[in-house]
Design a protein around this motif. Structure first.
Motif, PDB file in Angstrom:
ATOM      1  N   HIS A  78       6.647   2.310  -4.437  1.00 23.79           N
ATOM      2  CA  HIS A  78       7.532   1.137  -4.496  1.00 23.79           C
ATOM      3  C   HIS A  78       8.899   1.544  -5.017  1.00 23.79           C
ATOM      4  CE1 HIS A  78       7.659  -3.477  -4.961  1.00 23.79           C
ATOM      5  NE2 HIS A  78       8.908  -3.006  -5.018  1.00 23.79           N
ATOM      6  N   LYS A 205       6.583  -5.450   4.512  1.00 28.55           N
ATOM      7  CA  LYS A 205       6.527  -5.946   3.132  1.00 28.55           C
ATOM      8  C   LYS A 205       6.848  -7.428   3.157  1.00 28.55           C
ATOM      9  CE  LYS A 205       8.544  -6.663  -1.199  1.00 28.55           C
ATOM     10  NZ  LYS A 205       9.559  -5.868  -1.887  1.00 28.55           N
ATOM     11  N   ALA A 244       2.370  -4.552   2.551  1.00 32.99           N
ATOM     12  CA  ALA A 244       2.481  -4.657   1.099  1.00 32.99           C
ATOM     13  C   ALA A 244       2.946  -6.064   0.746  1.00 32.99           C
ATOM     14  CB  ALA A 244       3.475  -3.640   0.563  1.00 32.99           C
ATOM     15  N   HIS A 246       4.588  -8.246  -2.274  1.00 34.65           N
ATOM     16  CA  HIS A 246       5.156  -8.587  -3.582  1.00 34.65           C
ATOM     17  C   HIS A 246       4.488  -9.867  -4.039  1.00 34.65           C
ATOM     18  CE1 HIS A 246       8.503 -10.218  -6.195  1.00 34.65           C
ATOM     19  NE2 HIS A 246       8.008 -11.342  -5.697  1.00 34.65           N
ATOM     20  N   THR A 263      -1.740  -3.726  -0.130  1.00 38.00           N
ATOM     21  CA  THR A 263      -1.389  -3.524  -1.537  1.00 38.00           C
ATOM     22  C   THR A 263      -0.790  -4.792  -2.123  1.00 38.00           C
ATOM     23  OG1 THR A 263       0.860  -2.720  -1.067  1.00 38.00           O
ATOM     24  CG2 THR A 263      -0.889  -1.070  -1.166  1.00 38.00           C
ATOM     25  N   GLU A 265       1.842  -5.754  -5.050  1.00 35.99           N
ATOM     26  CA  GLU A 265       2.887  -5.172  -5.885  1.00 35.99           C
ATOM     27  C   GLU A 265       3.160  -6.076  -7.081  1.00 35.99           C
ATOM     28  OE1 GLU A 265       4.124  -2.186  -4.439  1.00 35.99           O
ATOM     29  OE2 GLU A 265       2.523  -2.675  -3.007  1.00 35.99           O
ATOM     30  N   HIS A 266       3.236  -5.512  -8.249  1.00 37.83           N
ATOM     31  CA  HIS A 266       3.543  -6.182  -9.520  1.00 37.83           C
ATOM     32  C   HIS A 266       2.298  -6.847 -10.114  1.00 37.83           C
ATOM     33  CE1 HIS A 266       7.506  -5.445  -8.016  1.00 37.83           C
ATOM     34  NE2 HIS A 266       7.471  -6.452  -7.153  1.00 37.83           N
ATOM     35  N   TYR A 285      -3.715  -1.967  -6.047  1.00 36.87           N
ATOM     36  CA  TYR A 285      -2.789  -2.607  -6.973  1.00 36.87           C
ATOM     37  C   TYR A 285      -1.721  -1.600  -7.372  1.00 36.87           C
ATOM     38  CZ  TYR A 285      -1.133  -4.792 -11.350  1.00 36.87           C
ATOM     39  OH  TYR A 285      -0.367  -5.335 -12.349  1.00 36.87           O
ATOM     40  N   VAL A 286      -0.439  -1.968  -7.200  1.00 41.26           N
ATOM     41  CA  VAL A 286       0.703  -1.131  -7.562  1.00 41.26           C
ATOM     42  C   VAL A 286       1.467  -1.867  -8.672  1.00 41.26           C
ATOM     43  CG1 VAL A 286       2.778   0.027  -6.712  1.00 41.26           C
ATOM     44  CG2 VAL A 286       0.797  -0.286  -5.187  1.00 41.26           C
ATOM     45  N   THR A 288       3.996  -1.286 -11.033  1.00 39.03           N
ATOM     46  CA  THR A 288       5.443  -1.203 -11.295  1.00 39.03           C
ATOM     47  C   THR A 288       5.787  -1.505 -12.754  1.00 39.03           C
ATOM     48  OG1 THR A 288       5.961  -3.510 -10.646  1.00 39.03           O
ATOM     49  CG2 THR A 288       5.944  -1.855  -8.900  1.00 39.03           C
ATOM     50  N   GLY A 337       3.396   3.211  -8.393  1.00 39.26           N
ATOM     51  CA  GLY A 337       4.633   2.683  -7.838  1.00 39.26           C
ATOM     52  C   GLY A 337       5.475   2.126  -8.960  1.00 39.26           C
ATOM     53  N   ASP A 339       9.049   0.489  -8.556  1.00 37.16           N
ATOM     54  CA  ASP A 339      10.148  -0.441  -8.265  1.00 37.16           C
ATOM     55  C   ASP A 339      11.491   0.160  -8.661  1.00 37.16           C
ATOM     56  OD1 ASP A 339      11.124  -2.718  -7.092  1.00 37.16           O
ATOM     57  OD2 ASP A 339      10.384  -4.118  -8.595  1.00 37.16           O
TER      58      ASP A 339
END
Length: 422
Positions: A78, A205, A244, A246, A263, A265-266, A285-286, A288, A337, A339
């Protein structure tokens, strides 16, 4: 004249290095399958690939890394290479041209590679598509880029490019639509995915919930209806895209996971139900964590973010850290990841220490940035481990990062596809 000739010869010398056999003599190598150090090894590099991995000393002259631990090239899932945080960021979108951001991105890409990240996933922005191509063509130095192109948003949602502008400006610019990555309804969702394919994106994304840094009140409200996310994911699969999402709020995450995204993100306000669904469906799970820590710190500065952003930024850092710890204990699959761009590029490796603080062992954190990240990309046959046949992406630190994970912030050696960059 001599300097000019040397500069002209540099690309040819780099190509020759990548083409001719090279040995790396490593004091230790990190095995991303077991999470263990395997002792002294040598890697034979040929034509940009790892041709051979042998225990002990190399058979021939070698690059001496005997005081170092060699690892697969790091992967950040990310980043945003087209921009970087600064107090003027919100105004810059109105006064700078795409070319200005593009020239800046060249430096960001080089910093990222110098920090040991040989592959990144850029999650938003048209500039990344051209940056990717320039790196692939050898025009500039940077990591291998998997580019999403323009993030998909709902009207007025996180990643709507005209979110927060005045009514007069909005009428002047025109209302963004699927071609701009902004959708309302399943039909426009399908059009938006197909437009990304047309533009050359590598993946999709979407912004399933509100965001911290968008000029809007909520950071976590769901912003796509289930049929819209389902249309995005289903269409993405037809084009071979991974997706992905967010997502800060639990309901938006739930809709995204049920729709089949790859995935999250966050994941700031992830709850037990979402964790259970992610484990059942194998969703990555990413977290950031670097971005969360940075925005929380900068929220204390009244001149850094707009007032509507500061309360969201203040809450998100500690919450993401606690969520990551809980998700790790629950057995959710975690990949690395950061960000980057929300914080300065080149500082990506700070994520390792934050993952360890959240409960992961140093070895698990390294696996998250190598083997696990490669699996999340669907590129485990090419990158993510030091094995014969894979890209010769190798980084090294002096000492043992399993004893001191902060060593990852002091990369000494970087090789991508057989070419040395540090």
């Amino acid at each position: 004249m001599r300097l000019a000739l040397s500069l002209l010869l540099l690309p040819a010398l780099a190509q020759a290095e990548a083409a001719s056999p090279t040995w790396l003599h490593c004091g230790q190598i990190f095995d991303s399958a077991s999470g263990k150090l395997l002792g002294e090894h040598a890697l034979r590099i040929e034509e940009g690939r790892i041709a051979e991995v042998v225990a002990g000393a190399p058979r021939g002259e070698a690059i001496d890394l005997r005081g170092h631990t060699c690892m697969p090239g790091l992967i950040d899932l990310h980043v945003h290479l087209s921009n970087e945080t600064n107090p003027q960021a919100y105004a810059e979108g109105f006064r700078l041209n795409p070319e200005d951001f593009a020239f800046r991105s060249v430096g960001y890409a080089k910093r990222t590679l110098q920090a040991g990240f040989t592959t990144v996933r850029d999650l938003g922005g048209h500039i990344a598509l051209s940056l990717r191509d320039a790196v692939d063509e050898g025009l500039i130095e940077g990591p291998r880029i998997i580019a999403a192109g323009k993030s998909l948003a709902t009207t007025g949602g996180h990643a709507d490019p005209l979110n927060g502008v005045s009514r007069d400006l909005l009428h002047s610019f025109g209302y963004p639509g699927p071609e701009d990555g902004v959708i309302s309804g399943p039909l426009e969702a399908r059009r938006a995915v197909r437009q990304r394919y047309k533009e050359g994106s590598d993946m999709i994304k979407l912004t399933a919930t509100g965001g911290v840094l968008s000029f809007a009140k909520s950071a976590d409200n769901p912003q796509f209806l289930p049929d819209e996310i389902e249309a995005i994911v289903r269409t993405a699969r037809d084009y071979g895209f991974k997706v992905a999402a967010h997502a800060h709020g639990a309901e938006g995450m739930k809709r995204a996971v049920l729709a089949g995204v790859d995935t999250i993100e966050h994941g700031t306000y992830m709850d037990d139900e979402v964790m259970k669904l992610m484990k059942e469906r194998g969703t990555w799970y990413v977290p950031t964590l670097m971005a969360g820590a940075f925005v929380s710190e900068k929220s204390k500065d009244p001149d850094y973010y707009p007032e509507i952003v500061r309360p969201k930024a203040a809450r998100v850092g500690p919450t993401i850290s606690a969520t990551t710890a809980k998700a790790y204990k629950a057995g959710v699959r975690i990949a690395f990841g950061t960000d980057a761009g929300v914080f300065p590029h080149g500082q990506n490796a700070g994520e390792f220490a934050l993952l360890v603080e959240a409960g992961m062992s140093p070895a698990e954190a390294l696996v998250a940035a190598t083997r696990s990240a490669a699996q999340a990309l669907g590129m485990e046959a090419e990158i993510g481990s030091l094995e014969a046949g894979k890209h010769a992406d190798v980084v090294a630190v002096r000492g043992d990062p399993l004893q001191n994970i902060r060593l990852m912030e002091e990369i000494d050696f970087v090789m991508k596809a057989g070419q040395r960059y540090r």
